[in-house]
Write a protein that holds these residues in place. Sequence first.
Motif, PDB file in Angstrom:
ATOM      1  N   TYR A  13     -28.468 -13.155  10.421  1.00 37.82           N
ATOM      2  CA  TYR A  13     -27.184 -12.579   9.786  1.00 37.82           C
ATOM      3  C   TYR A  13     -26.246 -12.113  11.257  1.00 37.82           C
ATOM      4  CZ  TYR A  13     -27.249 -11.641   4.858  1.00 37.82           C
ATOM      5  OH  TYR A  13     -27.110 -11.583   3.651  1.00 37.82           O
ATOM      6  N   SER A  14     -24.945 -12.474  10.967  1.00 40.64           N
ATOM      7  CA  SER A  14     -23.786 -12.027  12.232  1.00 40.64           C
ATOM      8  C   SER A  14     -23.225 -11.214  11.501  1.00 40.64           C
ATOM      9  CB  SER A  14     -23.078 -13.081  12.658  1.00 40.64           C
ATOM     10  OG  SER A  14     -22.480 -14.219  11.572  1.00 40.64           O
ATOM     11  N   SER A  15     -22.935 -11.154  10.109  1.00 44.46           N
ATOM     12  CA  SER A  15     -22.199 -10.108   9.460  1.00 44.46           C
ATOM     13  C   SER A  15     -22.140 -10.140   7.929  1.00 44.46           C
ATOM     14  CB  SER A  15     -20.742 -10.308   9.984  1.00 44.46           C
ATOM     15  OG  SER A  15     -19.994 -11.205   9.583  1.00 44.46           O
ATOM     16  N   ILE A  16     -22.029  -8.961   7.240  1.00 47.93           N
ATOM     17  CA  ILE A  16     -21.996  -8.990   5.666  1.00 47.93           C
ATOM     18  C   ILE A  16     -21.027  -8.078   5.503  1.00 47.93           C
ATOM     19  CG2 ILE A  16     -23.320  -8.299   3.548  1.00 47.93           C
ATOM     20  CD1 ILE A  16     -25.764  -8.308   5.458  1.00 47.93           C
ATOM     21  N   GLU A  53     -20.850 -20.183  13.392  1.00 47.21           N
ATOM     22  CA  GLU A  53     -21.248 -19.654  12.339  1.00 47.21           C
ATOM     23  C   GLU A  53     -21.183 -20.278  10.886  1.00 47.21           C
ATOM     24  OE1 GLU A  53     -20.458 -14.755  12.794  1.00 47.21           O
ATOM     25  OE2 GLU A  53     -18.631 -16.106  12.862  1.00 47.21           O
ATOM     26  N   PHE A  54     -22.081 -20.254  10.316  1.00 49.72           N
ATOM     27  CA  PHE A  54     -22.340 -20.613   8.903  1.00 49.72           C
ATOM     28  C   PHE A  54     -21.990 -19.588   7.907  1.00 49.72           C
ATOM     29  CE2 PHE A  54     -24.896 -21.678   5.060  1.00 49.72           C
ATOM     30  CZ  PHE A  54     -24.192 -22.755   4.409  1.00 49.72           C
ATOM     31  N   SER A  55     -20.901 -19.682   7.170  1.00 45.87           N
ATOM     32  CA  SER A  55     -20.750 -18.543   6.052  1.00 45.87           C
ATOM     33  C   SER A  55     -20.678 -19.091   4.708  1.00 45.87           C
ATOM     34  CB  SER A  55     -19.207 -18.268   6.397  1.00 45.87           C
ATOM     35  OG  SER A  55     -18.214 -19.022   6.186  1.00 45.87           O
ATOM     36  N   LYS A  79     -22.033 -14.229   6.837  1.00 38.65           N
ATOM     37  CA  LYS A  79     -22.107 -15.059   7.939  1.00 38.65           C
ATOM     38  C   LYS A  79     -23.342 -14.912   8.701  1.00 38.65           C
ATOM     39  CE  LYS A  79     -17.153 -14.550   8.611  1.00 38.65           C
ATOM     40  NZ  LYS A  79     -16.077 -14.050   9.536  1.00 38.65           N
ATOM     41  N   PHE A  80     -23.719 -16.191   9.158  1.00 38.98           N
ATOM     42  CA  PHE A  80     -25.027 -16.304   9.878  1.00 38.98           C
ATOM     43  C   PHE A  80     -24.927 -17.361  10.964  1.00 38.98           C
ATOM     44  CE2 PHE A  80     -25.751 -16.316   5.324  1.00 38.98           C
ATOM     45  CZ  PHE A  80     -26.687 -15.449   5.075  1.00 38.98           C
ATOM     46  N   ILE A  81     -26.045 -16.902  11.886  1.00 38.39           N
ATOM     47  CA  ILE A  81     -25.889 -17.827  13.195  1.00 38.39           C
ATOM     48  C   ILE A  81     -26.827 -18.596  12.905  1.00 38.39           C
ATOM     49  CG2 ILE A  81     -26.460 -17.910  15.606  1.00 38.39           C
ATOM     50  CD1 ILE A  81     -23.967 -16.490  15.479  1.00 38.39           C
ATOM     51  N   VAL A  82     -26.977 -20.103  13.010  1.00 39.31           N
ATOM     52  CA  VAL A  82     -27.768 -20.965  12.626  1.00 39.31           C
ATOM     53  C   VAL A  82     -28.192 -21.852  13.876  1.00 39.31           C
ATOM     54  CG1 VAL A  82     -28.356 -22.863  11.252  1.00 39.31           C
ATOM     55  CG2 VAL A  82     -27.119 -21.263  10.179  1.00 39.31           C
ATOM     56  N   VAL A 107     -30.962 -19.422   3.157  1.00 35.26           N
ATOM     57  CA  VAL A 107     -29.628 -18.677   3.053  1.00 35.26           C
ATOM     58  C   VAL A 107     -29.593 -18.153   1.522  1.00 35.26           C
ATOM     59  CG1 VAL A 107     -27.270 -18.756   3.253  1.00 35.26           C
ATOM     60  CG2 VAL A 107     -28.668 -19.668   4.980  1.00 35.26           C
ATOM     61  N   SER A 108     -29.788 -19.052   0.436  1.00 37.37           N
ATOM     62  CA  SER A 108     -29.588 -18.554  -0.820  1.00 37.37           C
ATOM     63  C   SER A 108     -30.416 -17.381  -1.164  1.00 37.37           C
ATOM     64  CB  SER A 108     -29.730 -19.900  -1.708  1.00 37.37           C
ATOM     65  OG  SER A 108     -28.684 -20.650  -1.676  1.00 37.37           O
ATOM     66  N   ASP A 109     -31.589 -17.571  -0.612  1.00 42.49           N
ATOM     67  CA  ASP A 109     -32.454 -16.316  -0.963  1.00 42.49           C
ATOM     68  C   ASP A 109     -31.998 -15.152  -0.348  1.00 42.49           C
ATOM     69  OD1 ASP A 109     -34.213 -17.961  -2.749  1.00 42.49           O
ATOM     70  OD2 ASP A 109     -35.636 -18.197  -1.159  1.00 42.49           O
ATOM     71  N   ILE A 110     -31.323 -15.260   0.724  1.00 45.40           N
ATOM     72  CA  ILE A 110     -31.279 -14.150   1.849  1.00 45.40           C
ATOM     73  C   ILE A 110     -30.019 -13.534   0.847  1.00 45.40           C
ATOM     74  CG2 ILE A 110     -30.042 -13.269   3.892  1.00 45.40           C
ATOM     75  CD1 ILE A 110     -31.976 -15.497   5.221  1.00 45.40           C
TER      76      ILE A 110
END
Length: 144
Positions: A13-16, A53-55, A79-82, A107-110
């Motif tokens: 995670y980079s942000s929520i 980032e992937f969001s 937002k995720f760092i992948v 990512v969907s589960d998270i």
Amino acid sequence: MTTENKAKIQIKYSSINVLKFSQFDVPEFTISNDNDLEYLSEFQAGVNEQTKEFSVTTTLRIKVLPIEEVFCELKVISKFIVLPFDIIKVNKDTKTLDIPENLVLEVSDIIMSTMRGILHERLRGTVLQNQVLPLVMAKNVIAT
């Protein structure tokens, strides 16, 4: 979504950010069983190639079926760092993403787990505060 790339993927995670939470005025109702609530969700994926980032922007609405009204709406951007980032293919001509299936599922589960936690907190003090929110596994929902 592609099934070809099953490479090891690192996700962080980079942000929520909660973009919106609305609770609507609805007529009085009683929940008699778990089937009285319907969970409606929308997902929109994006990438920021500069920050790598992937969001995913997720909108979740809880509809009360006995009264046919939406009780609340939650909109969150995750937002995720992948790594490796280049497994996400961006087609600029069609403005589409080709995302490996294992990344979509993880990512969907998270996201679904995070949304459950946010909803649990936001529904305190409401008629739905004691409602057990369903556990959802993406592999059981997303057609592969």
